[in-house]
Design a protein around this motif. Structure first.
Motif, mmCIF file in Angstrom:
data_model
loop_
_atom_site.group_PDB
_atom_site.id
_atom_site.type_symbol
_atom_site.label_atom_id
_atom_site.label_comp_id
_atom_site.label_asym_id
_atom_site.label_seq_id
_atom_site.Cartn_x
_atom_site.Cartn_y
_atom_site.Cartn_z
ATOM 1 N N THR A 272 0.852 -1.190 0.000
ATOM 2 C CA THR A 272 0.000 0.000 0.000
ATOM 3 C C THR A 272 0.890 1.244 0.000
ATOM 4 O O THR A 272 2.031 1.199 0.462
ATOM 5 N N ILE A 273 0.363 2.318 -0.535
ATOM 6 C CA ILE A 273 1.008 3.626 -0.471
ATOM 7 C C ILE A 273 0.005 4.592 0.128
ATOM 8 O O ILE A 273 -1.171 4.565 -0.232
ATOM 9 N N SER A 274 0.450 5.438 1.056
ATOM 10 C CA SER A 274 -0.478 6.329 1.756
ATOM 11 C C SER A 274 0.139 7.708 1.951
ATOM 12 O O SER A 274 1.352 7.842 2.133
ATOM 13 N N VAL A 275 -0.726 8.710 1.921
ATOM 14 C CA VAL A 275 -0.380 10.055 2.363
ATOM 15 C C VAL A 275 -1.057 10.238 3.716
ATOM 16 O O VAL A 275 -2.283 10.181 3.813
ATOM 17 N N VAL A 276 -0.253 10.447 4.764
ATOM 18 C CA VAL A 276 -0.762 10.387 6.133
ATOM 19 C C VAL A 276 -0.315 11.620 6.918
ATOM 20 O O VAL A 276 0.791 12.122 6.719
ATOM 21 N N VAL A 277 -1.185 12.071 7.823
ATOM 22 C CA VAL A 277 -0.845 13.150 8.753
ATOM 23 C C VAL A 277 -1.172 12.682 10.165
ATOM 24 O O VAL A 277 -1.851 11.674 10.364
ATOM 25 N N ASP A 278 -0.689 13.422 11.147
ATOM 26 C CA ASP A 278 -1.005 13.133 12.547
ATOM 27 C C ASP A 278 -2.376 13.709 12.861
ATOM 28 O O ASP A 278 -2.591 14.924 12.749
ATOM 29 N N ALA A 279 -3.314 12.847 13.239
ATOM 30 C CA ALA A 279 -4.686 13.287 13.498
ATOM 31 C C ALA A 279 -4.789 14.175 14.729
ATOM 32 O O ALA A 279 -5.793 14.868 14.918
ATOM 33 N N ARG A 280 -3.748 14.186 15.567
ATOM 34 C CA ARG A 280 -3.811 14.944 16.821
ATOM 35 C C ARG A 280 -3.349 16.380 16.662
ATOM 36 O O ARG A 280 -3.472 17.179 17.588
ATOM 37 N N ARG A 281 -2.799 16.721 15.496
ATOM 38 C CA ARG A 281 -2.268 18.063 15.285
ATOM 39 C C ARG A 281 -2.953 18.716 14.092
ATOM 40 O O ARG A 281 -3.246 18.065 13.092
ATOM 41 N N SER A 282 -3.163 20.003 14.193
ATOM 42 C CA SER A 282 -3.757 20.728 13.076
ATOM 43 C C SER A 282 -2.697 20.991 12.011
ATOM 44 O O SER A 282 -1.532 21.245 12.332
ATOM 45 N N LEU A 283 -3.101 20.922 10.744
ATOM 46 C CA LEU A 283 -2.188 21.185 9.647
ATOM 47 C C LEU A 283 -2.174 22.670 9.312
ATOM 48 O O LEU A 283 -3.211 23.336 9.354
ATOM 49 N N SER A 284 -1.014 23.165 8.953
ATOM 50 C CA SER A 284 -0.929 24.531 8.447
ATOM 51 C C SER A 284 -1.587 24.587 7.077
ATOM 52 O O SER A 284 -1.799 23.562 6.414
ATOM 53 N N ARG A 285 -1.880 25.795 6.634
ATOM 54 C CA ARG A 285 -2.465 25.971 5.306
ATOM 55 C C ARG A 285 -1.533 25.399 4.242
ATOM 56 O O ARG A 285 -1.980 24.726 3.301
ATOM 57 N N ALA A 286 -0.234 25.631 4.372
ATOM 58 C CA ALA A 286 0.736 25.137 3.392
ATOM 59 C C ALA A 286 0.738 23.611 3.354
ATOM 60 O O ALA A 286 0.757 23.003 2.275
ATOM 61 N N ALA A 287 0.735 22.970 4.526
ATOM 62 C CA ALA A 287 0.747 21.507 4.573
ATOM 63 C C ALA A 287 -0.537 20.920 3.991
ATOM 64 O O ALA A 287 -0.505 19.873 3.336
ATOM 65 N N ARG A 288 -1.656 21.591 4.222
ATOM 66 C CA ARG A 288 -2.914 21.110 3.634
ATOM 67 C C ARG A 288 -2.852 21.156 2.113
ATOM 68 O O ARG A 288 -3.317 20.240 1.429
ATOM 69 N N LEU A 289 -2.276 22.237 1.576
ATOM 70 C CA LEU A 289 -2.144 22.350 0.123
ATOM 71 C C LEU A 289 -1.275 21.227 -0.442
ATOM 72 O O LEU A 289 -1.591 20.644 -1.492
ATOM 73 N N VAL A 290 -0.195 20.909 0.249
ATOM 74 C CA VAL A 290 0.696 19.847 -0.208
ATOM 75 C C VAL A 290 -0.002 18.490 -0.118
ATOM 76 O O VAL A 290 0.091 17.661 -1.033
#
Length: 322
Positions: A272-290
């Motif tokens: 599998t290949i995944s794009v993952v973030v930490d659910a406990r932290r809010s993403l910056s606008r820049a990170a959301r765009l990426v």
């Protein structure tokens, strides 16, 4: 201007842990070694436990020191997020996105991503580290990266998956290989050909060893390397076969220098290949765009390769003898 909210003692602690000695930290920070030593001793007294083991060749973290460094790195990551959030509130399209990714994407998806953002969002910066899936999971856990792009990440309630897809395994071959142009093949058939494999330090080899280790008992690999980029160059010659996914050889498949033959074995489980973030932290606008960009670019690239028609092998270049 940077906020510099991380306490001086934690900054010194983290730097010494990273470079290995007080003298090296002094050179890195431009601070007197005696001042750094005093701050660390004061921090150890406050914690009532040693944070380093002191040796003639340098400093080594104790278990308590590792915990303190982990906190310092989280603090630094949170400081960076706060700075970016404040800039976003002021209407600035700004930020540094820290991405942990796989080496297989270093000559395909990642350069395309960077180029796209350089054109559209020139003030968004990138910090890209090539890591193993285990390292990616750890760095995401401690908050030192914003996004993870990794193979075979196990499900975890602390992670939020932005996008994921199965990656079926197949045989990748170069021009002139007997399997070039084949509709499908099997692992047993693959074992009849000289194998080129990644070393056990790399993700796909561990995956194959765990599930299909018999293959390497039946056919000892002819070429073993810890460099995926070198492996692909070796495959282009047509003498070897490698078992991997399309994503590992995306650019070469698009260019037609390599060919992917699906494996038809029953019960063959894909990666599998995944794009993952930490659910406990809010993403910056820049990170959301990426994250949004990766979630669009990856499936588009895989679909483009899957739908491409079989190409005739490129005409070999003849070397004239003089």
């Amino acid at each position: 201007m940077p906020l510099h909210l991380l306490p001086r003692s934690l900054n010194y602690l983290e730097t010494v842990a990273r470079v290995g000695s007080i003298q090296a930290a002094s050179r890195a920070l431009g601070i007197a070694a005696s001042a750094i030593d005093r701050q660390i001793i004061a921090l150890e007294e406050l914690c009532q436990t040693p944070l380093f083991e002191r040796h003639a060749r340098g400093m080594r973290l104790t278990s308590a020191g590792e915990t303190a460094v982990l906190m310092a790195r989280r603090w630094r990551a949170d400081e960076a997020r706060l700075e970016e959030d404040l800039r976003t509130m002021r209407g600035e399209q700004f930020g540094t996105v820290r991405l942990g990714a796989m080496d297989s994407l270093a000559n395909s998806v990642l350069p395309d991503l960077i180029e796209t953002f350089a054109e559209r969002y020139s003030r968004i910066r990138f910090s890209v580290d090539i890591m193993t899936p285990k390292e990616v999971a750890h760095e995401l856990e401690i908050g030192s990266i914003d996004l993870a792009l990794a193979f075979n990440l196990p499900t975890d309630k602390s992670r939020h998956v932005l996008w994921s897809a199965p990656l079926p395994l197949g045989c990748v071959v170069g021009v002139g290989h007997p399997l070039w142009g084949a509709e499908r093949t099997t692992l047993s058939e693959a074992a009849k050909h000289p194998l080129a494999v990644q070393s056990r330090a790399l993700p796909v080899r561990g995956y194959l060893d765990e599930r299909y280790g018999w293959l390497f008992d039946q056919a000892e690999p002819t070429l073993v390397t810890n460099s995926l980029q070198f492996l692909k160059q070796a495959l282009i010659g047509g003498s070897y076969l490698a078992i991997t996914s399309q994503l590992d050889t995306l650019r070469e498949l698009e260019e037609g220098s390599l060919f992917f033959v699906p494996l038809a074995d029953k019960n063959l489980r894909p990666q599998t290949i995944s794009v993952v973030v930490d659910a406990r932290r809010s993403l910056s606008r820049a990170a959301r765009l990426v994250g949004e960009a990766l979630s669009e670019m990856l499936p588009a690239s895989l679909l483009r390769v899957s739908l491409s028609k079989k190409r005739d092998p490129p005409t070999p270049i003849r070397v004239l003898k003089t």
